[in-house]
Design an enzyme around this catalytic site. Structure first.
Site, PDB file in Angstrom:
ATOM      1  N   CYS A 106      57.782  22.700  18.544  1.00 28.14           N
ATOM      2  CA  CYS A 106      59.112  22.900  18.055  1.00 28.14           C
ATOM      3  C   CYS A 106      59.329  22.818  16.421  1.00 28.14           C
ATOM      4  CB  CYS A 106      59.976  21.585  18.504  1.00 28.14           C
ATOM      5  SG  CYS A 106      60.395  21.700  20.310  1.00 28.14           S
ATOM      6  N   CYS A 333      24.740  42.214  29.336  1.00 24.24           N
ATOM      7  CA  CYS A 333      26.051  41.878  29.406  1.00 24.24           C
ATOM      8  C   CYS A 333      26.592  42.076  30.950  1.00 24.24           C
ATOM      9  CB  CYS A 333      26.924  42.722  28.306  1.00 24.24           C
ATOM     10  SG  CYS A 333      28.608  42.313  28.500  1.00 24.24           S
ATOM     11  N   HIS A 482      41.829  35.002  26.561  1.00 25.24           N
ATOM     12  CA  HIS A 482      41.584  36.259  26.236  1.00 25.24           C
ATOM     13  C   HIS A 482      42.120  37.295  27.346  1.00 25.24           C
ATOM     14  CE1 HIS A 482      38.977  39.742  25.443  1.00 25.24           C
ATOM     15  NE2 HIS A 482      38.623  39.218  24.246  1.00 25.24           N
ATOM     16  N   GLU A 484      40.741  39.184  29.092  1.00 27.21           N
ATOM     17  CA  GLU A 484      39.986  39.223  30.272  1.00 27.21           C
ATOM     18  C   GLU A 484      39.985  38.245  31.096  1.00 27.21           C
ATOM     19  OE1 GLU A 484      35.855  40.472  28.925  1.00 27.21           O
ATOM     20  OE2 GLU A 484      36.722  41.052  26.891  1.00 27.21           O
ATOM     21  N   THR A 507      40.024  37.970  20.901  1.00 29.59           N
ATOM     22  CA  THR A 507      39.432  36.881  19.842  1.00 29.59           C
ATOM     23  C   THR A 507      39.807  36.783  18.706  1.00 29.59           C
ATOM     24  OG1 THR A 507      37.451  38.423  19.161  1.00 29.59           O
ATOM     25  CG2 THR A 507      37.078  36.832  21.003  1.00 29.59           C
ATOM     26  N   CYS A 615      28.216  32.055  26.748  1.00 26.44           N
ATOM     27  CA  CYS A 615      27.796  33.230  27.411  1.00 26.44           C
ATOM     28  C   CYS A 615      26.423  32.872  27.359  1.00 26.44           C
ATOM     29  CB  CYS A 615      28.223  34.464  26.778  1.00 26.44           C
ATOM     30  SG  CYS A 615      27.205  35.922  27.214  1.00 26.44           S
TER      31      CYS A 615
END
Length: 699
Positions: A106, A333, A482, A484, A507, A615
């Site tokens: 607020c 990845c 994020h 994702e 990000t 990660c």
């Protein structure tokens, strides 16, 4: 005003009147605040007699409040009515107007106290240092005070959207006041119920409390993160000296290990050619470093990031600048790997037979981009610009179909965002993209496809356990996520965003949101505690702490400055942390032995029950590797061949260079970012490859 900025969908106000769905609730009424209210020319809260049954009372009260303020045609009259209600509300004692009773989100300071009386009814008090806000709180207390606890918890924030009775220019912030006060009342009610029933409350997530004086960790996981926020000066100097001597630039991703980020952040003050960012900006920064005279670029990230840096440097004419990875092993990845498969190319085959555009996430291999682009006209995107890319493509090319990939969660969330746009007004849709309206959004949805078998292991595991804990303990905190993250976490963040308490995006969007909220608090110049749930990889914390402290430290020097603290919460599940002992797999950092390290015991960094500590691929980039590579440059004895990011020598199925074809979707995106339109070459590729079996690259 219409806007086509990349993050506009995440910042545009949503008209709550178009998502209002009346609900029925059961309450026991109590009307302590307005019994002495004198009748007004229009209806007044105290002028209505309500029956004793709770369901009718609360729904009638809400409807009556809406009608009461609707009948006041002039904004000044509505404000006067709120001020009148505020004047009838007793002020809280100073002993109750304390931080633990503050309502976050607020503009004004708001305090809420909740108790359960001997009859088991919820007793509410609220106060504010703004008379208008106090009037809002008075109305909400009038509706809910004296209800059964279970009935208070049934109310949803959507049931209050019709109570927007403030000035039109500030209507959205007033709606947020209703929502945030309600959420705080419900959180406190849940805690009281748990105490009465003897239930064990959730243990809080680990967190870092950032102040102008330093950082205080809460919980073992946070302690492990905080260890590296203030790095050893000797290590910093050692790195800076070798970087300067060898003219080495460093580009690193936000998700780096805290030890690495801590040293790099401190080293930036002495060597400007260090940049920590998301994956897209890493390549841009490398080009700037090369222009400034850097002979080598070290990349701290996964392998596709090194590939992109190498390819973009070559495109910019810096073939002689060496690019080096931080491991002699493959740094993979999970998301990029999901697209580097025959399954992904099979997914795209139907697109090659129609007027289609393939929108591929930047976090993929250059080889994937090249093979896909030969099959279907392709443009890369980021989590910041994907919405605008898709909307512009649909606006620019009639009867277009769009195939997004490979991130399945982001694809589902994009569809959900567009579905939410179908309940906006045409004006609200046009504010997101000026060439669209509600009808055009409805028509594009059946022509939007997304790949359903690709995820990032970090965001994949913000699952049920974590979401339930956030709902229980952090419902009144600022929530960041994020784009994702899975749907359940995404929906939670979007609900928080609708009441001004959240952000969904990249990000960089998350970092900017936190900085903006902190700056707003400092501008108000009142003591405040801001709590942010970090819904992305925990490596972001280094950049966040640095940004927050850069705002808090100057304020400290002012004798009139308020005391603002910022808490960063890590929503990791209990199984996202590995406990160790000095005799068994302990983590040693210099003379320090850490009893807790990120990641489950198997070393993969994540828990199958939700919440991901870090990660595991990003953590393959160590400070020792950076120093080793840097010391051996230039690599005259060819000792770093396994670390070098080589140029692609492969060719596409049509005999073209993978590097050349794979870079074009990136260049298409850069053109779009500069002009806000798809480049003519890409449009020609879309229109001329349909049913011709020709290579996109040959168009």
């Amino acid at each position: 005003m219409a806007s086509t900025t990349a993050s506009s969908l995440f910042s545009i106000p949503i008209n709550p009147n178009h998502v209002l769905k009346p609900k029925r609730f059961i309450f026991q009424p109590n009307l302590p605040f307005f019994k002495s209210l004198k009748p007004k020319p229009s209806l007044s809260c105290s002028a209505v007699a309500f029956p004793a049954t709770g369901e009718l009372v609360v729904s009638s009260k809400l409807s009556h409040l809406e009608e009461e303020f609707r009948l006041l045609q002039e904004p000044v009259d509505r404000v006067k009515r709120l001020l009148h209600y505020a004047g009838l509300t007793p002020s809280m004692d100073e002993s109750v107007r304390v931080d633990k009773n503050r309502v976050m989100g607020c503009t004004a300071r708001v305090w809420v106290e909740v108790k359960i009386d001997e009859e088991g009814k919820v007793r509410l008090m609220a106060d504010s240092d703004s008379e208008i806000t106090k009037g809002f709180c008075s109305c909400l207390v009038w509706v809910l005070d004296g209800s059964e606890p279970e009935e208070v918890l049934k109310v949803r924030t959507d049931d209050l959207v019709g109570l927007n009775v403030g000035l039109p220019a500030t209507g959205r912030s007033r709606v947020n006041t209703w929502h945030n006060v309600l959420v705080t009342m419900q959180k406190k009610t849940k805690q009281l119920i748990a105490e009465r029933e003897g239930k064990v409350l959730f243990q809080p997530f680990p967190s870092l409390i950032v102040t102008a004086d330093g950082v205080v960790p809460k919980g073992s996981y946070a302690e492990a993160q905080a260890t590296y926020l203030f790095p050893n000066e000797l290590k910093v100097d050692e790195l800076v000296n070798v970087l300067k001597e060898k003219k080495i630039g460093v580009v690193a991703h936000f998700y780096m290990d805290p030890e690495v980020q801590g040293v790099l952040t401190a080293a930036q003050k002495q060597w400007p050619h260090i940049h920590i960012s998301d994956s897209l900006v890493m390549a841009d920064s490398a080009v700037k470093m090369a222009k400034a005279g850097c002979k080598f670029i070290t990349v701290l990230g996964v392998d596709f990031m090194s590939e992109n840096v190498r390819a973009i440097l070559d495109q910019a004419g810096f073939n002689e600048v060496g690019v080096y990875r931080m491991s002699d092993e493959r740094i993979g990845c999970s998301l990029a790997d999901a697209a580097a498969t025959s399954t992904y190319m099979e997914y795209l085959k139907p697109a090659s037979r129609s007027t289609s555009l393939h929108v591929i996430y930047i976090n993929t291999k250059l080889e994937t981009k090249a093979y896909a682009h030969e099959l279907v006209p392709t443009i890369t995107c980021t989590s910041s610009n994907v919405i605008q890319t898709i909307l512009q493509a649909f606006a620019q090319v009639p009867d277009l179909s769009i195939w997004y990939g490979p991130d399945s969660y982001m694809g589902a969330n994009i569809v959900e965002l567009f579905q939410q746009m179908t309940v906006m007004t045409d004006e609200e849709v046009a504010a997101i993209h000026p060439e669209h309206n509600v009808d055009s959004i409805k028509k594009l949805l059946p022509r939007l496809y997304y790949y359903q078998d690709g995820t990032c292991i970090v965001h994949h595991l913000f699952g049920h356990e974590v979401v339930e804990k956030i709902k229980e303990m952090y419902c009144d905190a600022f929530l960041t996520a994020h784009l994702e993250v899975p749907g359940e976490m995404f929906s939670l963040a979007m609900e928080a965003k609708r009441r001004g308490m959240g952000v969904v995006g990249s990000t960089q969007n998350i970092l900017d949101f936190i900085k903006d909220r902190v700056q707003e608090s400092l501008d108000r110049n009142i003591d405040d505690h801001l709590q942010f749930v970090l819904g992305t990889e925990s490596g972001m914390v280094t950049a966040i702490v640095a940004a927050v402290r850069s705002l808090l430290e100057p304020a400290k020097s002012s004798s009139q400055g308020a005391n603002v603290t910022v808490e960063i919460v890590f929503p990791v599940s209990s199984e996202s942390i590995s406990k160790t002992t000095p005799s068994l797999n302990s983590a040693e950092v210099g003379d320090i032995i850490l009893p807790v390290v990120p990641g489950v015991a198997s070393g993969e960094g994540c828990s199958i029950h939700g919440g991901c500590a870090s990660c595991p691929y990003m953590k393959m980039n160590s400070l020792s590797s950076l120093l080793t590579v840097s010391r051996h440059l230039p690599d005259e004895e060819n000792m770093l061949s396994a670390y070098k990011a080589e140029r692609f020598k492969l060719q596409t199925p049509n005999g073209q260079s993978v590097a050349d074809v794979g870079c074009e979707p990136i260049l298409h995106m850069r053109n779009f970012q500069a002009t806000k339109k798809l480049p003519e070459k890409l449009v020609d590729q879309i229109l001329h490859t349909k049913d011709k079996g020709t290579s996109v690259w040959s168009v």
